[in-house]
Design an enzyme around this catalytic site. Structure first.
Site, short mmCIF file in Angstrom:
data_model
loop_
_atom_site.label_atom_id
_atom_site.label_comp_id
_atom_site.label_asym_id
_atom_site.label_seq_id
_atom_site.Cartn_x
_atom_site.Cartn_y
_atom_site.Cartn_z
N LYS A 244 -47.68 29.96 26.32
CA LYS A 244 -46.26 30.19 25.97
C LYS A 244 -46.00 29.36 24.73
CE LYS A 244 -43.29 26.74 27.66
NZ LYS A 244 -42.63 26.11 26.33
N GLU B 181 -33.87 27.32 28.11
CA GLU B 181 -33.81 25.62 28.10
C GLU B 181 -32.38 25.52 27.49
OE1 GLU B 181 -37.11 23.43 27.12
OE2 GLU B 181 -35.89 21.43 27.16
O1 KIV Z 1 -43.32 21.61 27.36
C1 KIV Z 1 -42.72 21.60 28.33
O2 KIV Z 1 -42.98 20.93 29.56
C2 KIV Z 1 -41.77 22.88 28.52
C3 KIV Z 1 -40.98 23.08 29.68
C4 KIV Z 1 -39.76 21.92 29.50
C5 KIV Z 1 -40.30 24.50 29.84
O3 KIV Z 1 -41.80 23.58 27.58
#
Ligand code: KIV
Length: 282
Positions: free
Chosen positions: A131, A199
């Site tokens: 991600k 978010e």
């Molecule tokens: O780092 C994280 O936990 C995140 C989530 C809040 C989506 O990016």
């Protein structure tokens, strides 16, 4: 007849729970009534519990920096720390898709850096996807990773790695700013991401974006109309102290439970109650 129906329902539920979750399976859940569930985890124990309960995706978020490592924000988190925690999560997981967050400055320098680091993170951690944060500014980077078969989950809206530009953890995409977020989400989809985290955006905007995209949206502070939801596990369990954003629902107060256990232990040791005969060898 009712008994048989219940039994069939249970078998399907169990199968859903036990199915190995892959990128295509998550992608196909777009628009389904069966919402995608995602939680963060940073170790094998928590990952194992979530996995057994049938969570779809475990995100090893760079939130590990603020939840576990005591950093003031996610900026200092390193690639080594992400790999270390993700390896533990992968060891504790049987069925959920494990996604590893790319930490600050592990992909922002350009395509070659992003490919090198994402590749290393996938190889060493055995996560199923990465991600990364960003919209139009990350379109070429996401495409470059997808082109070499590294599945990417996007992340737009409040992007904690941009904390200094945003001047705090603020709701994004309000009023005229909505168009910026729509363009960012579309760019992430066009680049080939298999899903995108939204978010801290107004719920109406999250609904609009979810309706526009062909990939699943996973909301955190983005209302109920996304294709899935994510929370940081420590927030859900009441382990993140005074940090209480509006979107976090505390299902348990584990901080108090842990404090209670520690208090009892200290008290019993001091009074000579523990260890008693039942907890001693003869
Ligand atoms: O780092 C994280 O936990 C995140 C989530 C809040 C989506 O990016």
């Amino acid at each position: 007849m009712n008994g048989l129906l219940n039994c069939v329902q249970e078998v399907f539920l169990l199968r859903g729970k036990m199915e190995k979750k892959t990128v295509p399976i998550i992608r196909e859940r777009k628009g389904s009534d069966d919402k995608i569930t995602m939680l963060t985890a940073y170790d094998a124990i928590f990952a194992g519990i979530m996995d057994e309960e049938g969570i779809d995706i475990i995100l090893v978020g760079d939130s590990v920096g603020t939840t576990l490592l005591g950093y003031p924000n996610t900026i200092p988190v390193t690639i080594e720390e992400m790999i270390h925690h993700t390896k533990a999560v992968v060891r504790g997981t049987k069925n959920a898709l494990v996604v590893i967050d790319m930490p600050f400055m592990s992909y922002q320098e350009g395509i070659e850096q992003a490919r090198r680091n994402a590749g290393r993170m996938m190889k060493q951690s055995l996560a199923g996807a990465v991600k990364l944060e960003g919209g139009r500014n990350m379109k070429d980077t996401i495409k470059a990773l997808v082109d070499i078969d590294i599945p990417v989950m996007g992340h737009v809206g409040l992007t904690p790695q941009s904390i200094h530009r945003m001047g705090g953890y603020k709701v994004q995409g309000k009023g005229k700013d909505a168009e910026r977020l729509i363009q960012d989400a579309l760019a992430v989809e066009e680049a080939g991401a298999f899903s995108v985290v939204l978010e801290c955006v107004p719920r109406e905007l999250a609904k609009e974006i979810t309706g526009m995209l062909k990939i699943p949206t996973i909301g955190i502070g983005a209302g109920p109309d996304c294709d899935g939801q994510v929370l940081v596990i420590y927030d859900l369990l009441g382990l993140s102290g005074e940090f209480r954003p509006k979107f976090v629902k505390r299902y348990l107060d584990m901080k108090e439970e842990i404090a209670k256990g520690v208090r009892l232990y200290i008290d019993e040791v001091k009074k000579g109650i523990f260890p008693d005969d039942n907890h001693s060898f003869h």
